[in-house]
Motif scaffolding. Structure first.
Motif, PDB file in Angstrom:
ATOM      1  N   ASN A 119      -9.102 -27.156  20.260  1.00 41.99           N
ATOM      2  CA  ASN A 119     -10.367 -26.678  19.703  1.00 41.99           C
ATOM      3  C   ASN A 119     -10.537 -25.172  19.942  1.00 41.99           C
ATOM      4  OD1 ASN A 119     -11.434 -29.131  18.638  1.00 41.99           O
ATOM      5  ND2 ASN A 119     -11.864 -29.813  20.719  1.00 41.99           N
ATOM      6  N   SER A 120     -10.036 -24.681  21.093  1.00 45.18           N
ATOM      7  CA  SER A 120     -10.096 -23.238  21.343  1.00 45.18           C
ATOM      8  C   SER A 120      -9.235 -22.487  20.340  1.00 45.18           C
ATOM      9  CB  SER A 120      -9.629 -22.941  22.774  1.00 45.18           C
ATOM     10  OG  SER A 120     -10.486 -23.544  23.720  1.00 45.18           O
ATOM     11  N   SER A 121      -8.050 -23.030  20.056  1.00 44.86           N
ATOM     12  CA  SER A 121      -7.177 -22.409  19.049  1.00 44.86           C
ATOM     13  C   SER A 121      -7.835 -22.450  17.676  1.00 44.86           C
ATOM     14  CB  SER A 121      -5.829 -23.138  19.011  1.00 44.86           C
ATOM     15  OG  SER A 121      -5.198 -23.070  20.272  1.00 44.86           O
ATOM     16  N   LEU A 122      -8.536 -23.568  17.395  1.00 47.07           N
ATOM     17  CA  LEU A 122      -9.218 -23.676  16.105  1.00 47.07           C
ATOM     18  C   LEU A 122     -10.304 -22.613  15.971  1.00 47.07           C
ATOM     19  CD1 LEU A 122      -9.773 -25.168  13.453  1.00 47.07           C
ATOM     20  CD2 LEU A 122     -11.250 -26.742  14.747  1.00 47.07           C
ATOM     21  N   ILE A 123     -11.020 -22.372  17.038  1.00 43.78           N
ATOM     22  CA  ILE A 123     -12.068 -21.348  16.994  1.00 43.78           C
ATOM     23  C   ILE A 123     -11.450 -19.962  16.757  1.00 43.78           C
ATOM     24  CG2 ILE A 123     -13.801 -20.143  18.402  1.00 43.78           C
ATOM     25  CD1 ILE A 123     -14.433 -22.833  19.704  1.00 43.78           C
ATOM     26  N   GLU A 124     -10.314 -19.693  17.402  1.00 45.80           N
ATOM     27  CA  GLU A 124      -9.642 -18.398  17.179  1.00 45.80           C
ATOM     28  C   GLU A 124      -9.186 -18.264  15.730  1.00 45.80           C
ATOM     29  OE1 GLU A 124      -6.507 -18.202  19.975  1.00 45.80           O
ATOM     30  OE2 GLU A 124      -7.823 -17.966  21.738  1.00 45.80           O
ATOM     31  N   SER A 125      -8.631 -19.346  15.187  1.00 47.10           N
ATOM     32  CA  SER A 125      -8.175 -19.281  13.783  1.00 47.10           C
ATOM     33  C   SER A 125      -9.357 -19.123  12.831  1.00 47.10           C
ATOM     34  CB  SER A 125      -7.385 -20.549  13.430  1.00 47.10           C
ATOM     35  OG  SER A 125      -8.218 -21.704  13.493  1.00 47.10           O
ATOM     36  N   LEU A 126     -10.510 -19.739  13.198  1.00 47.25           N
ATOM     37  CA  LEU A 126     -11.700 -19.581  12.363  1.00 47.25           C
ATOM     38  C   LEU A 126     -12.180 -18.129  12.360  1.00 47.25           C
ATOM     39  CD1 LEU A 126     -13.702 -22.828  13.290  1.00 47.25           C
ATOM     40  CD2 LEU A 126     -12.490 -22.343  11.142  1.00 47.25           C
ATOM     41  N   GLN A 162     -19.723 -24.312  10.532  1.00 47.73           N
ATOM     42  CA  GLN A 162     -19.737 -25.757  10.762  1.00 47.73           C
ATOM     43  C   GLN A 162     -18.563 -26.200  11.647  1.00 47.73           C
ATOM     44  OE1 GLN A 162     -19.640 -28.075   7.167  1.00 47.73           O
ATOM     45  NE2 GLN A 162     -19.717 -30.044   8.275  1.00 47.73           N
ATOM     46  N   GLN A 163     -17.368 -25.696  11.302  1.00 49.81           N
ATOM     47  CA  GLN A 163     -16.195 -26.054  12.090  1.00 49.81           C
ATOM     48  C   GLN A 163     -16.283 -25.504  13.523  1.00 49.81           C
ATOM     49  OE1 GLN A 163     -12.726 -24.815   9.885  1.00 49.81           O
ATOM     50  NE2 GLN A 163     -12.947 -26.479   8.370  1.00 49.81           N
ATOM     51  N   ARG A 164     -16.841 -24.301  13.672  1.00 50.04           N
ATOM     52  CA  ARG A 164     -16.993 -23.714  15.002  1.00 50.04           C
ATOM     53  C   ARG A 164     -17.940 -24.573  15.853  1.00 50.04           C
ATOM     54  NH1 ARG A 164     -16.630 -18.545  17.195  1.00 50.04           N
ATOM     55  NH2 ARG A 164     -16.135 -17.672  15.165  1.00 50.04           N
ATOM     56  N   THR A 165     -19.051 -25.007  15.203  1.00 52.86           N
ATOM     57  CA  THR A 165     -20.021 -25.858  15.939  1.00 52.86           C
ATOM     58  C   THR A 165     -19.379 -27.167  16.383  1.00 52.86           C
ATOM     59  OG1 THR A 165     -21.842 -24.907  14.655  1.00 52.86           O
ATOM     60  CG2 THR A 165     -22.250 -26.997  15.783  1.00 52.86           C
ATOM     61  N   GLU A 166     -18.612 -27.774  15.473  1.00 58.11           N
ATOM     62  CA  GLU A 166     -17.951 -29.029  15.832  1.00 58.11           C
ATOM     63  C   GLU A 166     -16.938 -28.827  16.957  1.00 58.11           C
ATOM     64  OE1 GLU A 166     -16.251 -30.379  12.217  1.00 58.11           O
ATOM     65  OE2 GLU A 166     -18.173 -31.072  11.351  1.00 58.11           O
ATOM     66  N   ALA A 167     -16.192 -27.726  16.899  1.00 58.35           N
ATOM     67  CA  ALA A 167     -15.197 -27.450  17.936  1.00 58.35           C
ATOM     68  C   ALA A 167     -15.871 -27.188  19.278  1.00 58.35           C
ATOM     69  CB  ALA A 167     -14.331 -26.261  17.527  1.00 58.35           C
ATOM     70  N   ALA A 170     -17.078 -30.421  20.715  1.00 55.43           N
ATOM     71  CA  ALA A 170     -15.957 -31.190  21.268  1.00 55.43           C
ATOM     72  C   ALA A 170     -15.525 -30.629  22.616  1.00 55.43           C
ATOM     73  CB  ALA A 170     -14.792 -31.183  20.288  1.00 55.43           C
ATOM     74  N   ILE A 171     -15.511 -29.304  22.733  1.00 51.29           N
ATOM     75  CA  ILE A 171     -15.135 -28.682  24.014  1.00 51.29           C
ATOM     76  C   ILE A 171     -16.154 -29.027  25.108  1.00 51.29           C
ATOM     77  CG2 ILE A 171     -14.881 -26.469  25.188  1.00 51.29           C
ATOM     78  CD1 ILE A 171     -13.669 -25.364  22.604  1.00 51.29           C
ATOM     79  N   ASN A 172     -17.446 -28.961  24.763  1.00 50.89           N
ATOM     80  CA  ASN A 172     -18.483 -29.299  25.747  1.00 50.89           C
ATOM     81  C   ASN A 172     -18.398 -30.763  26.180  1.00 50.89           C
ATOM     82  OD1 ASN A 172     -19.551 -26.683  25.735  1.00 50.89           O
ATOM     83  ND2 ASN A 172     -20.921 -27.133  24.020  1.00 50.89           N
ATOM     84  N   THR A 173     -18.159 -31.640  25.200  1.00 48.71           N
ATOM     85  CA  THR A 173     -18.049 -33.069  25.525  1.00 48.71           C
ATOM     86  C   THR A 173     -16.860 -33.328  26.439  1.00 48.71           C
ATOM     87  OG1 THR A 173     -19.030 -33.643  23.388  1.00 48.71           O
ATOM     88  CG2 THR A 173     -17.823 -35.373  24.555  1.00 48.71           C
ATOM     89  N   ALA A 174     -15.714 -32.716  26.132  1.00 51.96           N
ATOM     90  CA  ALA A 174     -14.526 -32.886  26.969  1.00 51.96           C
ATOM     91  C   ALA A 174     -14.753 -32.321  28.365  1.00 51.96           C
ATOM     92  CB  ALA A 174     -13.331 -32.195  26.315  1.00 51.96           C
ATOM     93  N   SER A 175     -15.469 -31.199  28.436  1.00 53.00           N
ATOM     94  CA  SER A 175     -15.746 -30.605  29.742  1.00 53.00           C
ATOM     95  C   SER A 175     -16.631 -31.516  30.587  1.00 53.00           C
ATOM     96  CB  SER A 175     -16.427 -29.245  29.554  1.00 53.00           C
ATOM     97  OG  SER A 175     -16.753 -28.684  30.806  1.00 53.00           O
ATOM     98  N   LEU A 176     -17.649 -32.111  29.958  1.00 54.79           N
ATOM     99  CA  LEU A 176     -18.527 -33.040  30.690  1.00 54.79           C
ATOM    100  C   LEU A 176     -17.758 -34.276  31.166  1.00 54.79           C
ATOM    101  CD1 LEU A 176     -21.763 -32.887  28.484  1.00 54.79           C
ATOM    102  CD2 LEU A 176     -21.429 -31.919  30.769  1.00 54.79           C
ATOM    103  N   GLU A 177     -16.885 -34.782  30.299  1.00 51.09           N
ATOM    104  CA  GLU A 177     -16.106 -35.968  30.685  1.00 51.09           C
ATOM    105  C   GLU A 177     -15.134 -35.644  31.808  1.00 51.09           C
ATOM    106  OE1 GLU A 177     -13.387 -39.499  28.632  1.00 51.09           O
ATOM    107  OE2 GLU A 177     -14.298 -37.927  27.398  1.00 51.09           O
TER     108      GLU A 177
END
Length: 311
Positions: A119-126, A162-167, A170-177
């Motif tokens: 997701n971090s890579s996706l944000i960079e590509s965005l 939209q894609q940045r928000t979703e990414a 996902a990062i926040n959810t993974a961090s909480l888990e």
């Protein structure tokens, strides 16, 4: 043992036996695939577990004979099965907790970290796509196509947002888990596997032994109490009988007078049969015996190896 203590012992035994009965039922139910057969055999396991606890007091009461040995053998075998079920439940619960904790901390944590990197890579590509779209829009403006440039920037910006928000979500959810996984404590973390097995086995054995001892002790004390009551009743009856025997009966003096006259009228040393005298006087043998003892005290008869004789 007092009645209150006996009630407490029986209550504790029933509560502990219910734990083993449920453990056996669950163990048998999990072993059978067919739900109907599993329910049938689980119910039978509960009944056998109840019989096991009832067999110990009976075996203790009947300490000799083949029935007692058979009862003890059945109780021991059923106790072994019940102890295994309890031991298996406890050990499986602790082992599953450790396995789950290891899987979460290794495999699941690795997957979450990979997703976070992706997701971090996706944000960079965005961000790169947004910059490229801005460059293309500027090129279109230089050519005089302002509307197309604006349309390009808006479409790319909306999609990237939209894609940045979703990414980010996902990062926040993974961090909480990941935080939850790392904060989870494994059961019995400070105990070695060998010690865990010993503790589970000891607990399972105590669940079998303590109810059996409680029920057996209550049963033994009841038997002792009954024996004491019977002994007391017998002693009281004997005392009453002796008191009755020592109580003078009206009319004994007349019969005693007849016995004395009979003894005087015969040659000294002549036997006087007690039963015949009792029959002749129409009295019982016990009453006649008391009269003969009175005559002996007065010195008119004497008791010998062949019975009473005149003096």
């Amino acid at each position: 043992m007092s009645k209150l203590l006996a009630v407490i012992f029986v209550t504790i035994a029933l509560l502990l036996s219910s734990v083993t009965a449920i453990s056996v039922a669950l163990a048998i139910y999990d072993l059978i695939e067919d739900p109907r057969l599993a329910l049938l055999f689980a119910s039978a396991a509960v009944l056998l577990d109840i019989f096991k606890y009832l067999a110990w007091p009976v075996a203790v009461r009947v300490l000799t004979g083949p029935r007692s040995l058979l009862m003890m053998c059945c109780a021991v075998m059923l106790s072994a099965v019940s102890a295994w079920a309890t031991y298996d439940r406890l050990l499986s619960s602790i082992s599953n907790s450790r396995v789950t904790h290891d899987v979460l901390n290794k495999d699941r944590a690795a997957v979450l970290n990979q997703q976070a990197l992706k997701n971090s890579s996706l944000i960079e590509s965005l961000d790169i796509q947004l910059e490229e779209a801005s460059s293309q829009a500027n090129l279109l403006r230089s050519r005089g196509m302002v509307s197309k440039a604006l349309e390009l920037e808006e479409s790319v910006a909306a999609r990237v947002a939209q894609q940045r928000t979703e990414a980010l979500d996902a990062i926040n959810t993974a961090s909480l888990e990941l935080t939850r996984i790392k904060s989870t404590q494994v059961k019995a973390a400070g105990v070695t596997p060998a010690l865990i097995q010993i503790l589970c086995l000891s607990f399972a054995l105590c669940l079998e032994i303590v109810p059996a001892l409680a029920l057996s002790s209550v049963r033994c004390n009841r038997v002792v109490d009954n024996q004491e009551v019977k002994t007391t009743i017998k002693t009281a009856t004997t005392t009453i009988t002796e008191e009755i025997a020592e109580t003078p009966i009206e009319g004994n003096s007349e019969i005693l007078k007849n016995l004395v006259e009979t003894a005087k009228s015969i040659t000294p040393g002549t036997p006087i049969k007690l039963k015949e005298f009792a029959k002749k006087s129409r009295i019982g043998n016990l009453r006649a015996g008391r009269i003969f003892r009175e005559a002996e005290k007065l010195g008119h008869v004497r008791k010998t190896s062949i019975g009473y004789v005149s003096v």
